[in-house]
Every structure is written in C-alpha cells, then in structure tokens.
Scaffold this active site. Sequence first.
Site, PDB file in Angstrom:
ATOM      1  N   TRP A 153      78.424 -91.832  54.838  1.00  0.00           N
ATOM      2  CA  TRP A 153      77.918 -92.647  55.942  1.00  0.00           C
ATOM      3  C   TRP A 153      77.217 -93.932  55.510  1.00  0.00           C
ATOM      4  CZ3 TRP A 153      73.017 -92.758  54.373  1.00  0.00           C
ATOM      5  CH2 TRP A 153      72.462 -91.620  53.780  1.00  0.00           C
ATOM      6  N   ASN A 154      76.908 -94.083  54.234  1.00  0.00           N
ATOM      7  CA  ASN A 154      76.038 -95.211  53.866  1.00  0.00           C
ATOM      8  C   ASN A 154      76.745 -96.564  53.931  1.00  0.00           C
ATOM      9  OD1 ASN A 154      77.525 -94.268  51.624  1.00  0.00           O
ATOM     10  ND2 ASN A 154      76.081 -95.152  50.176  1.00  0.00           N
ATOM     11  N   LYS A 177      88.995 -88.780  56.234  1.00  0.00           N
ATOM     12  CA  LYS A 177      87.899 -88.205  57.010  1.00  0.00           C
ATOM     13  C   LYS A 177      86.610 -88.923  56.641  1.00  0.00           C
ATOM     14  CE  LYS A 177      84.860 -85.109  56.531  1.00  0.00           C
ATOM     15  NZ  LYS A 177      83.779 -85.743  57.337  1.00  0.00           N
ATOM     16  N   GLU A 180      80.875 -88.127  60.039  1.00  0.00           N
ATOM     17  CA  GLU A 180      80.724 -87.972  61.480  1.00  0.00           C
ATOM     18  C   GLU A 180      79.556 -88.796  62.020  1.00  0.00           C
ATOM     19  OE1 GLU A 180      83.569 -85.471  60.202  1.00  0.00           O
ATOM     20  OE2 GLU A 180      81.533 -85.440  59.387  1.00  0.00           O
ATOM     21  N   GLY A 230      80.505 -88.948  47.399  1.00  0.00           N
ATOM     22  CA  GLY A 230      79.405 -88.185  47.959  1.00  0.00           C
ATOM     23  C   GLY A 230      78.571 -87.522  46.887  1.00  0.00           C
ATOM     24  N   GLU A 252      83.684 -89.997  43.044  1.00  0.00           N
ATOM     25  CA  GLU A 252      82.602 -90.981  42.896  1.00  0.00           C
ATOM     26  C   GLU A 252      81.355 -90.310  43.448  1.00  0.00           C
ATOM     27  OE1 GLU A 252      79.790 -93.132  43.629  1.00  0.00           O
ATOM     28  OE2 GLU A 252      80.938 -94.206  45.153  1.00  0.00           O
ATOM     29  N   LEU A 253      80.540 -89.784  42.538  1.00  0.00           N
ATOM     30  CA  LEU A 253      79.434 -88.923  42.916  1.00  0.00           C
ATOM     31  C   LEU A 253      78.097 -89.639  42.755  1.00  0.00           C
ATOM     32  CD1 LEU A 253      80.856 -85.648  41.331  1.00  0.00           C
ATOM     33  CD2 LEU A 253      81.310 -86.645  43.574  1.00  0.00           C
ATOM     34  N   CYS A 286      74.546 -95.674  46.245  1.00  0.00           N
ATOM     35  CA  CYS A 286      74.699 -94.841  45.055  1.00  0.00           C
ATOM     36  C   CYS A 286      74.393 -95.596  43.766  1.00  0.00           C
ATOM     37  CB  CYS A 286      76.098 -94.241  45.005  1.00  0.00           C
ATOM     38  SG  CYS A 286      77.433 -95.450  45.014  1.00  0.00           S
ATOM     39  N   GLU A 383      68.089 -88.197  42.558  1.00  0.00           N
ATOM     40  CA  GLU A 383      68.217 -89.458  43.273  1.00  0.00           C
ATOM     41  C   GLU A 383      67.532 -89.390  44.641  1.00  0.00           C
ATOM     42  OE1 GLU A 383      71.937 -92.473  44.309  1.00  0.00           O
ATOM     43  OE2 GLU A 383      72.272 -90.304  44.305  1.00  0.00           O
TER      44      GLU A 383
END
Length: 478
Positions: A153-154, A177, A180, A230, A252-253, A286, A383
């Site tokens: 969502w960021n 996806k 939401e 995420g 990409e974490l 991130c 984080e």
Amino acid sequence: MSNTYPQNLQLHIDGEWIDAGDRDVHQVINPATGEAISDLPKATKSDLDRALDAAARAFPVWRDTPVAERAAILHKAADLMRERAPEIGRLMTAEQGKPVGQATGEVTASAAHFDIMAEEAKRCYGRVLVRPTGMNSFVKYQPVGPVAAFSPWNFPVFTPIRKLAPALAAGCSIILKPAEETPASPIEMMRCLVDAGLPAGVAQIVFGDPGEVSSHLIASDVIRKVSFTGSVPVGKHLMKLAAEGMKRTTMELGGHAPVLVFDDCDLEQTLDLTAMQKFRNAGQVCVSPTRFYVQSGIYDRFVEAFSERAAKVAVGDGFSEGVDMGPLANPRRPDAIGSMVEDAKSQGADVKLGGERGDGGGFFFSPTVLANVPLQADIMNNEPFGPVAVMRSFDTLDEAIEQANRLPLGLAAYAFTQNLRTANIVGDAIEAGMVAINNLTVSPGDAPFGGVKESGHGSEDGPDGLKAYMVTKAIHQT
C-alpha cells in the site's frame, strides 16, 4: 474520471470490469480521517479461477504479439497515465494519505516505467555462439509465462507498475493483486492499459483476503512466476508456496537502511537531503534512510540540526495546502511505531523530537528523532516503517561498516563523505543491493532495484528487471 472517490470499485478479469454484486467487500478507509470512503469487492475462488483461465489463454497470443506492438500499447498507457495523473493522484491521497503533489508525482514517475520497459524489450538481444561450420548455437530469451504479482500500500502505483511493465513488455500475461487499503489508484492504472488497447485476459486486477488469494493463485499450474513486494515473513511464506511448483520468484522485502555520515561530508547538503527524505511518505518507504550512524566529530551538530529541520515538516491531511507529510496508512501503524519509540526510551534513547501520535481521527504520528539509541533497542533491529530517524555515533570507518552490515537485511544503504577512498570502500563493503553515496537516489527506472540477504532476491527495473520475467534458452542446430 471524477475527483470524487469512486463508490463502484471493481475487479478486472478477462477484459471485463466487475462490480461487487453479492461478493464480500473490504471497507476502504481515508487514513487522514479514519472514515470509510468506499467498499471494495473481494474476488471469489471462481473469480480467481476465471482470472487464471484468462491469463492462460491470453499468454500465447500476447507472447507471439510482435514486440513493437506490445511496446506501442505500453507507450500509449504511459501517455494516458500522464494525462490522468492529477485525478489518479487525488485518489491515491484519499486512500493512502500522502500529500496530493507527491501522489501526482508518483503517478507521473510511474508512467516512465511503461516507456522504459517498452524500449528494453526491443533491446533484449540473444547471442550466437562460435561453432564449427555447419553448426549453429543460439541463446535467446523468452517470456516465462503467466505471472502472479502482489504489491503493498505504500506506493500504490509505483510498486505494481514495476511488475506490470516488465511482465507485459516481456510477453507475459499477469494477475495483479494490489493492497486492499489502496485500490482505486492501481485500478485506474489498469484502466490506462485497457484504454491503450491491451487485449482481454493479458492483465487482470483482483483483490481479496491476501492469504487466500496468494495461496490459490500460486498453487495453480497456470502461474509460472511470482513477484512480491512486502514483509520478510510474508515473502518467505510465498517462496515456500512457490517452491511446490518450482515457480520463479522475485522478492523485494523489508529494509532498515543505514546512513553513514562521515565528518568530512558536506554537512549542510547532507542535512538538507536526509531530513527531507526521511519523512517522505511518512517514512513508509522500504529504502527510507533510518539508521543514522554519524561520526563522533560532528554527531552533536548533526543531531541538533537534523531535529531543527524535522521540526519544520508540516503534518496534516494530504489535500491541505503546504502539507509535507500525511498520515500513516492504517490504524495499526501509529500503535506499532509508538511501541518501538517507548521501547527505545525505556532503554535510554533520547527523544530529540516528536515521539507521539497525532490528535484526531486520522492515523498520524509526529516526525520523530531519537538519539543515542542502544543497539539492543527494537527499533535498531526491526524496521519502523514510519517517520522515525534513529541515531548513533561512530569513530572509525571499520566501525561504521560493521554497524551498517549488522542486520540480516540488505536493501538500500547511504553514505556521505568527500573522501574518494572512503566512498570506494563503502560502496564495496556494505552488504546491500543498492548503495547511494552523497545522494539518496536508489530507484531510477533504468537501474536494478533489489536487495540481498533477507531483503530478498532478484531485481526490478532496467534490463535486469525485464529478464526476471524471461527464461534463457539455448538452441543447438546442425
């Protein structure tokens, strides 16, 4: 498109826009007010099966579409995004909270990814190997197949377009996806693709319970590639699901970016850059500069001057004039950040600025600066993903590098120094997928974006990002 937040949010499957009907819905919240603004339909299992079937049928057609035709559609979609950027930006502010100017800028910057990947696809050359007369060996790159992509969502447009653009440019079909919490802006991005002429079934957009949607899509034999942005725990879970079908993954974490500030840096420039960037998107980035390691000779000056600049960050509703920082994205975030700040305080950290959540119904947290933060504090090891800068001093280069590499994360890192030798050593020694020296630019669209260690694997953007959606084939002919 109206500036009013839409009340008929939709799924897009096999070329059809699908209303909620009798489906379950997710309530979309304006994070600046805490109020519900719309209902989002959740895809049923039959919806997901339909999306999988559409992606399977569309893939061979799109794969065989000449690259110039694919590129033309992506370029047209980019043009439409730029035309519609003000409207899409307003939707993003309503659902995510960032100031409307920053949201509009995100849409405009995102459009460039369609352009970049459209051209990269034309330059995805294979090679011919040297062989005896009468024999030929070729290496070529082909699209991997239908893709399942999951984005947070960021950055509601910028993150999903990093998956859509290379997948479509490579010749893959895709089921996207997004989060939401922030559905309207990626829906409008998808509308730009549809209006640009993307054939039915090539790209679908679905929403629903994240665990149910991801497990259903990844378990299908149709999906050949999974791309996820995420958290580390969710990324590891999706990798396990993907491993059952030997599906390729790009992960990409999370990060916890160190900032090494040496006493020979251009101090004023360093302060101006870092204090501004730390609070961009309320720190929900991130690659946000977060762990500040400042050489002892300038540490006190840096902390005080940084705090003075941070105190000038205007916080409020993203639609209000002059606001620099909006709310956090959901009600969980202020509580989580507040707990980390309290933990740091209890262990001896000094609160130089902020440390409190905002008043009212929105999900606000004040710009915060913590100094002399103990290494064992939770916020030094996990984080915060919020508007908090944590600071410690160091004495030597070796100590700074040791601290930068201390965590199992390695996404982005930053350093500020005027010493070329120091810059060279830092660039080589820091364990991160991206290192910026005397600047904070780590995500230009033509360069690889990705991490090492538990921050993930694989790259997005540039030629590396395109090839992440392709397989390498060798053909030997006599």
